[in-house]
Design an enzyme around this catalytic site. Sequence first.
Site, PDB file in Angstrom:
ATOM      1  N   HIS A   1      23.228   1.152  25.715  1.00 19.52           N
ATOM      2  CA  HIS A   1      23.502   0.416  26.959  1.00 19.52           C
ATOM      3  C   HIS A   1      22.239  -0.312  27.417  1.00 19.52           C
ATOM      4  O   HIS A   1      22.263  -1.514  27.668  1.00 19.52           O
ATOM      5  CB  HIS A   1      23.984   1.375  28.044  1.00 19.52           C
ATOM      6  CG  HIS A   1      24.023   0.771  29.412  1.00 19.52           C
ATOM      7  ND1 HIS A   1      24.983  -0.133  29.792  1.00 19.52           N
ATOM      8  CD2 HIS A   1      23.210   0.918  30.485  1.00 19.52           C
ATOM      9  CE1 HIS A   1      24.766  -0.514  31.039  1.00 19.52           C
ATOM     10  NE2 HIS A   1      23.687   0.111  31.489  1.00 19.52           N
TER      11      HIS A   1
ATOM     12  N   ASP B   1      15.847 -33.159  22.630  1.00 18.68           N
ATOM     13  CA  ASP B   1      16.154 -31.827  22.081  1.00 18.68           C
ATOM     14  C   ASP B   1      14.915 -30.974  22.301  1.00 18.68           C
ATOM     15  O   ASP B   1      13.941 -31.438  22.900  1.00 18.68           O
ATOM     16  CB  ASP B   1      16.492 -31.923  20.584  1.00 18.68           C
ATOM     17  CG  ASP B   1      17.366 -30.746  20.139  1.00 18.68           C
ATOM     18  OD1 ASP B   1      17.167 -29.643  20.679  1.00 18.68           O
ATOM     19  OD2 ASP B   1      18.222 -30.936  19.271  1.00 18.68           O
TER      20      ASP B   1
ATOM     21  N   TRP C   1      15.972   3.261  25.690  1.00 14.23           N
ATOM     22  CA  TRP C   1      15.505   1.890  25.415  1.00 14.23           C
ATOM     23  C   TRP C   1      13.989   1.840  25.429  1.00 14.23           C
ATOM     24  O   TRP C   1      13.394   0.935  24.855  1.00 14.23           O
ATOM     25  CB  TRP C   1      16.110   0.892  26.394  1.00 14.23           C
ATOM     26  CG  TRP C   1      15.336   0.657  27.654  1.00 14.23           C
ATOM     27  CD1 TRP C   1      15.370   1.428  28.778  1.00 14.23           C
ATOM     28  CD2 TRP C   1      14.419  -0.416  27.935  1.00 14.23           C
ATOM     29  NE1 TRP C   1      14.532   0.908  29.730  1.00 14.23           N
ATOM     30  CE2 TRP C   1      13.936  -0.224  29.246  1.00 14.23           C
ATOM     31  CE3 TRP C   1      13.964  -1.502  27.217  1.00 14.23           C
ATOM     32  CZ2 TRP C   1      13.016  -1.077  29.839  1.00 14.23           C
ATOM     33  CZ3 TRP C   1      13.039  -2.358  27.818  1.00 14.23           C
ATOM     34  CH2 TRP C   1      12.582  -2.146  29.113  1.00 14.23           C
TER      35      TRP C   1
ATOM     36  N   SER D   1      12.441 -12.891  16.878  1.00 16.05           N
ATOM     37  CA  SER D   1      13.339 -13.897  17.441  1.00 16.05           C
ATOM     38  C   SER D   1      12.814 -14.416  18.777  1.00 16.05           C
ATOM     39  O   SER D   1      12.763 -15.620  19.019  1.00 16.05           O
ATOM     40  CB  SER D   1      14.731 -13.273  17.600  1.00 16.05           C
ATOM     41  OG  SER D   1      15.470 -13.942  18.556  1.00 16.05           O
ATOM     42  N   SER D   2      12.393 -13.498  19.649  1.00 12.09           N
ATOM     43  CA  SER D   2      11.922 -13.917  20.972  1.00 12.09           C
ATOM     44  C   SER D   2      10.622 -14.695  20.870  1.00 12.09           C
ATOM     45  O   SER D   2      10.397 -15.624  21.642  1.00 12.09           O
ATOM     46  CB  SER D   2      11.706 -12.696  21.866  1.00 12.09           C
ATOM     47  OG  SER D   2      12.908 -12.033  22.068  1.00 12.09           O
TER      48      SER D   2
ATOM     49  N   HIS E   1       6.584  -4.211  31.050  1.00 15.26           N
ATOM     50  CA  HIS E   1       6.604  -4.689  32.423  1.00 15.26           C
ATOM     51  C   HIS E   1       6.666  -6.204  32.516  1.00 15.26           C
ATOM     52  O   HIS E   1       7.493  -6.720  33.260  1.00 15.26           O
ATOM     53  CB  HIS E   1       5.495  -4.107  33.300  1.00 15.26           C
ATOM     54  CG  HIS E   1       5.927  -4.236  34.728  1.00 15.26           C
ATOM     55  ND1 HIS E   1       6.781  -3.342  35.325  1.00 15.26           N
ATOM     56  CD2 HIS E   1       5.744  -5.221  35.620  1.00 15.26           C
ATOM     57  CE1 HIS E   1       7.075  -3.766  36.528  1.00 15.26           C
ATOM     58  NE2 HIS E   1       6.459  -4.905  36.748  1.00 15.26           N
TER      59      HIS E   1
ATOM     60  N   GLU F   1       8.127  -7.896  30.483  1.00 14.52           N
ATOM     61  CA  GLU F   1       9.506  -8.128  30.073  1.00 14.52           C
ATOM     62  C   GLU F   1      10.469  -8.112  31.264  1.00 14.52           C
ATOM     63  O   GLU F   1      11.363  -8.936  31.346  1.00 14.52           O
ATOM     64  CB  GLU F   1       9.921  -7.065  29.042  1.00 14.52           C
ATOM     65  CG  GLU F   1      11.400  -6.936  28.784  1.00 14.52           C
ATOM     66  CD  GLU F   1      11.987  -8.132  28.058  1.00 14.52           C
ATOM     67  OE1 GLU F   1      11.204  -8.876  27.428  1.00 14.52           O
ATOM     68  OE2 GLU F   1      13.208  -8.321  28.137  1.00 14.52           O
TER      69      GLU F   1
ATOM     70  N   TYR G   1       9.817  -8.962  34.219  1.00 10.54           N
ATOM     71  CA  TYR G   1       9.655 -10.230  34.941  1.00 10.54           C
ATOM     72  C   TYR G   1      10.208 -11.385  34.124  1.00 10.54           C
ATOM     73  O   TYR G   1      10.678 -12.369  34.684  1.00 10.54           O
ATOM     74  CB  TYR G   1       8.181 -10.466  35.292  1.00 10.54           C
ATOM     75  CG  TYR G   1       7.640  -9.478  36.299  1.00 10.54           C
ATOM     76  CD1 TYR G   1       8.503  -8.866  37.209  1.00 10.54           C
ATOM     77  CD2 TYR G   1       6.302  -9.142  36.364  1.00 10.54           C
ATOM     78  CE1 TYR G   1       8.044  -7.953  38.128  1.00 10.54           C
ATOM     79  CE2 TYR G   1       5.832  -8.224  37.285  1.00 10.54           C
ATOM     80  CZ  TYR G   1       6.704  -7.630  38.161  1.00 10.54           C
ATOM     81  OH  TYR G   1       6.253  -6.723  39.065  1.00 10.54           O
TER      82      TYR G   1
ATOM     83  N   SER H   1      16.571 -20.931  43.072  1.00  9.11           N
ATOM     84  CA  SER H   1      15.896 -22.049  43.726  1.00  9.11           C
ATOM     85  C   SER H   1      16.722 -23.316  43.613  1.00  9.11           C
ATOM     86  O   SER H   1      16.898 -24.055  44.582  1.00  9.11           O
ATOM     87  CB  SER H   1      14.525 -22.286  43.091  1.00  9.11           C
ATOM     88  OG  SER H   1      13.768 -21.109  43.119  1.00  9.11           O
TER      89      SER H   1
ATOM     90  N   HIS I   1       2.063   1.632  36.142  1.00  8.85           N
ATOM     91  CA  HIS I   1       2.866   2.356  37.144  1.00  8.85           C
ATOM     92  C   HIS I   1       4.096   3.010  36.528  1.00  8.85           C
ATOM     93  O   HIS I   1       4.763   3.799  37.174  1.00  8.85           O
ATOM     94  CB  HIS I   1       3.242   1.443  38.330  1.00  8.85           C
ATOM     95  CG  HIS I   1       4.177   0.333  37.983  1.00  8.85           C
ATOM     96  ND1 HIS I   1       3.937  -0.968  38.308  1.00  8.85           N
ATOM     97  CD2 HIS I   1       5.358   0.330  37.343  1.00  8.85           C
ATOM     98  CE1 HIS I   1       4.929  -1.726  37.876  1.00  8.85           C
ATOM     99  NE2 HIS I   1       5.798  -0.959  37.290  1.00  8.85           N
ATOM    100  N   HIS I   2       4.398   2.664  35.271  1.00  9.45           N
ATOM    101  CA  HIS I   2       5.464   3.393  34.573  1.00  9.45           C
ATOM    102  C   HIS I   2       4.945   4.720  34.034  1.00  9.45           C
ATOM    103  O   HIS I   2       5.712   5.523  33.545  1.00  9.45           O
ATOM    104  CB  HIS I   2       5.986   2.572  33.400  1.00  9.45           C
ATOM    105  CG  HIS I   2       6.639   1.295  33.799  1.00  9.45           C
ATOM    106  ND1 HIS I   2       7.975   1.217  34.092  1.00  9.45           N
ATOM    107  CD2 HIS I   2       6.143   0.060  33.994  1.00  9.45           C
ATOM    108  CE1 HIS I   2       8.278  -0.030  34.433  1.00  9.45           C
ATOM    109  NE2 HIS I   2       7.181  -0.747  34.382  1.00  9.45           N
TER     110      HIS I   2
ATOM    111  N   THR J   1       6.301 -12.177  45.641  1.00  7.33           N
ATOM    112  CA  THR J   1       7.753 -12.035  45.715  1.00  7.33           C
ATOM    113  C   THR J   1       8.227 -12.315  47.137  1.00  7.33           C
ATOM    114  O   THR J   1       9.235 -12.996  47.357  1.00  7.33           O
ATOM    115  CB  THR J   1       8.173 -10.623  45.271  1.00  7.33           C
ATOM    116  OG1 THR J   1       7.458 -10.290  44.086  1.00  7.33           O
ATOM    117  CG2 THR J   1       9.643 -10.558  44.993  1.00  7.33           C
TER     118      THR J   1
ATOM    119  N   LYS K   1       8.303 -15.972  47.892  1.00  5.50           N
ATOM    120  CA  LYS K   1       9.480 -16.646  47.333  1.00  5.50           C
ATOM    121  C   LYS K   1      10.700 -16.434  48.219  1.00  5.50           C
ATOM    122  O   LYS K   1      11.447 -17.359  48.505  1.00  5.50           O
ATOM    123  CB  LYS K   1       9.765 -16.135  45.920  1.00  5.50           C
ATOM    124  CG  LYS K   1       8.710 -16.501  44.917  1.00  5.50           C
ATOM    125  CD  LYS K   1       9.186 -16.342  43.489  1.00  5.50           C
ATOM    126  CE  LYS K   1      10.113 -17.439  43.086  1.00  5.50           C
ATOM    127  NZ  LYS K   1       9.448 -18.708  42.832  1.00  5.50           N
TER     128      LYS K   1
ATOM    129  N   ARG L   1      17.239  11.407  35.383  1.00  6.30           N
ATOM    130  CA  ARG L   1      18.035  10.471  34.606  1.00  6.30           C
ATOM    131  C   ARG L   1      18.150  10.958  33.169  1.00  6.30           C
ATOM    132  O   ARG L   1      17.482  11.900  32.771  1.00  6.30           O
ATOM    133  CB  ARG L   1      17.426   9.074  34.671  1.00  6.30           C
ATOM    134  CG  ARG L   1      16.093   8.967  33.994  1.00  6.30           C
ATOM    135  CD  ARG L   1      15.374   7.706  34.371  1.00  6.30           C
ATOM    136  NE  ARG L   1      15.836   6.558  33.610  1.00  6.30           N
ATOM    137  CZ  ARG L   1      15.051   5.532  33.253  1.00  6.30           C
ATOM    138  NH1 ARG L   1      13.785   5.506  33.599  1.00  6.30           N
ATOM    139  NH2 ARG L   1      15.530   4.524  32.583  1.00  6.30           N
TER     140      ARG L   1
END
Lengths: 769, 240
Positions: A292, A321, A356, A388-389, A472, A474, A476, A487, A521-522, A547, A550, A669
């Site tokens: 998941h 293109d 994950w 790929s990314s 992290h 990622e 964002y 926006s 912080h993780h 943040t 924004k 969790r």
Amino acid sequence: MNKNNVRVLSLLFVIFIALAATPQMTSYPTGLGVNGNPGCTCHSGGAGTTTVTVEGMPDSFSAGESYELKVTVSNPDIPGAEISTNTGGFRIFASAGTFSAGENFTDLVQELEGGLTHTELGNDVRAWNVTWTAPDSEGQIVEFTAHGNTVNGNAVIPTDGKGNTGDAWSSFTASVPGAAALGGGGAFIEQAEPFEVAIAAITFGIALFSLMLVYVFYRNNPDGFNLNGLTVWLKKWMTTTDHKEVGTLYFVFSFLFLLIGGTFAMLFRIQLAVADNDFLTQDQYNTFFTLHGTTMIFLAAMPMIAAFANWIVPLQIGAKDLAFPRVNAMGFWMLAFSSVLLYGGVLAGEGADITWTMYAPFSSSNGIKGASAGTTLFVAGIVMLGISSTLSGVNFIATIMTMRAPGVSWMKMPLFSWSIFVANAMLYLSLPALIIGTVYLFLDRTIGTHFYDAAVGGDPILWAHLFWYFGHPEVYVVIVPAFGVVSEVLATSAKRSIFGYRSMVYAMAGIGVLGFIVWGHHMLTSGMDPTLRLVMMLTTMLVAIPTGVKIFNWLATLWGGSLVFKTHTLWALGFLVTFTMGGISGMFFPVAGLDVHFHDTYFVVAHFHYVFVGGTIFGMFSAIYYWYPKATGRKLDEKLGLLHFIITFIAMNGTFWPMHQLGIEGMPRRYHTYSVDSWTELNTFITISALIMGAAQLILTWNLIRSYKHGEEVGNDPWGGWSLEWTTPSPPPTPSFHEIPTQGDANVHELEESAGGLFSRMWKGAESK
Amino acid sequence: MGPAEYTIFRDLMDTWNFWSLVVGIFTFLVMFYLIIKFREVSPDDKTPENLTPGVFPKERDNITLELTWFIVPTILVLYLTFIAWQSMISVWVDPYSEENADEAFDITIEAYQWGWNFYYHDEILIVNETGNISTFTTPMGTEITDGAMGIDGNLYLPCNQVIKAKIVTLNDGGELPVLHAPFIPEWGIKEDAVPGIDTYMAFTPKESGTYELFCAEYCGQQHSKMLAKVHVVGACGSGE
């Protein structure tokens, strides 16, 4: 790219796949590679003529009951009776339940690593009685493995050092389902095996998807409806390099996986609905939540973003293109095949169960208590995803840096393109850490390196650092494009220009930079140095500032406007509500006294679903309703859209808000079951909400399909947007612009900047070249 | 459930809930006001920018406003950071200071796939219902096995004393020792058990009772079965 390079790349690809499929070999700190289980299989000679039998296996087991089993090893070529001592050995273990020695066999049998083996005395016989006590949960299938060897007493040690010449070994395996897993057993309600439900759902989905493809092909060209025409049509899609068509491929792919990932979530939410449930086995639960998470982030959210980036960015910046169209197509197909690797284990019943975040050393371990066999494929799939990314990241960076049309200078670029630029720059700079980490992991799992094994000098925390250095940024990477969409949508809907365009760009870039220095912080409870914890705490707190800028800029954009409530506007406003809540709950984590409680509880789950679902997914839904007319020439149905929004918004809050309370109460969790009855009420509520939220997505699916042919037709600019994509016809032609357009500017410039060097030209865009 | 009233968690939670509500309510009030005030009344409504496809619209900004919502959140964040810093000292620094070293009740928590071993290095003072005080000596470095205390793989702790737990991993039959994390919601505390290094956590029970101990770091198949009970058995309420 010339043909030679393609050949080299495909060769590397094949080698990669071959590596992924190499036999599993575990390695011990001594450096010895051992296949299978030491003790029995070390007697060379392969299976030979030895047979292992286990008598007394039940057809199905009842919870907690004990079964008497008899393990017999026989070999007609090696008569055991004629050798006085050391005639054979055995080893038995199972995926659940406990073993003990059978009656009168306590001297001959001993425990080993959760299973049984013979004692030195037990070496002299060829049959052993053992007792197996079934586990407490009947809703599972227990896998038994027994190894046995026969020894001929010959003292000649062969060259490979394994046992004595002429020895032979063999194995016995069996699967015994619990009464509940059979269905109809005892007090349990008869139920379909959820695992089969998942596989059936995937198969059904793929079948439906293929049918849909054929149908779309038929509707496109009813006259040319034959197999030849179909293959030509499919080939066109499989070899396309047009940014819009690759974007469509990304979209269909991501939407399919959004539904599959959601199905997994609903299955394990049913498992969690009540205390001590046994709807899923532990292995299934662990596999489902792993898939998941990985599916939703890597196969749903990121491809969805890539879909809109592909479709919209070249149109917005006035490019024909992308910079590297073939690399773009390659990026997509790498992604498509990596999904096969990620899911390969599931279809074999051995799906990856490493979460994950794939924390080592668990993810690098094999064996009964280690990660399941599908993990190796899964890790290979993650490496491919990373490739790929990287390909698509470098492509977007190059496109946006070099292919902006005249007038589209950096500070006149639509915010969605800005967000894609920031996101891809972050992705491109953070992915190396993930790729290195997963390659180490892959090597640990396959050829026996010890990057994460503390016993021989590896470092378990290394994985967490590498992963979160990527992980992290990622998060964002998936939220910043949603900022861009919101926006655009809010400005267009309020018929005003965005308030504080420049501070929006700086805030986005600021988040991009800060995103790289907050990963710790993780890991505040991971045994990391307290000084480093302090630094990470401070930087994490700072992320709130851009943040906040924004959010207030978006609010100020509404000021003095004339806000229309189209479906995409509703999603953008919904985004503001849920993302603000998710942002606020994020402020709880960098606080030491709070994080030591909240880490790995449902409070974390609540927080990141508020920012992923309430942020990324709401933003992407807004983008679907906003740009669907541009892509197809027809609007999505607004009434169905309203219904979809209302149900999803309420059910989303119903699903994730109570998780905050569960987190405060300390529910961890990744728990298959819980025994605290007071948690049941909230969990049942969450499960019902989750099922409703999942069902609501069928409305969107139906809307997407139906409106393709029956939606209201639109012109170039149905919503009144200003950026360049609204100057093209809907759908746009190929190539997207016959002539490179020029973006106008409603602002009066007091100072014309003079054409300068390279930097100034880059800064001002193509106009001054 | 959830952390006890006397924990630092509760104090911080109150502060954070308060500021969350302030920020959240303020943002949502402004948002709903703007949505209602500036909604479209007629489709012919004109706005100053008059957006045209292909033309970058007239920029609007207000440096005072933008600075305001840059500086005000910064001040709030710095204030919260200051409090967070203090909590960090009381969670990760103070319990390990020299003056606390003697008074602390030392235990070792050993995590394996999938269960816990608890080792004691001090003695527990027990007050029973009739007020008699007895001392239970726990042999250093070994597991309590005295049936009289109902020692059953669960953790027994004294009251009103700083508990300093060393956390280690044990390889119990798996291929590798893996990560775990003892987590006791009652005191809002957890720390990973990491193969190869010793980690520590500290907390102070102040009420007797029985509490849950979970494993919070995913450790494989039976992760959700890696449970234990924590019994606080010493003298409570009267201080030390």
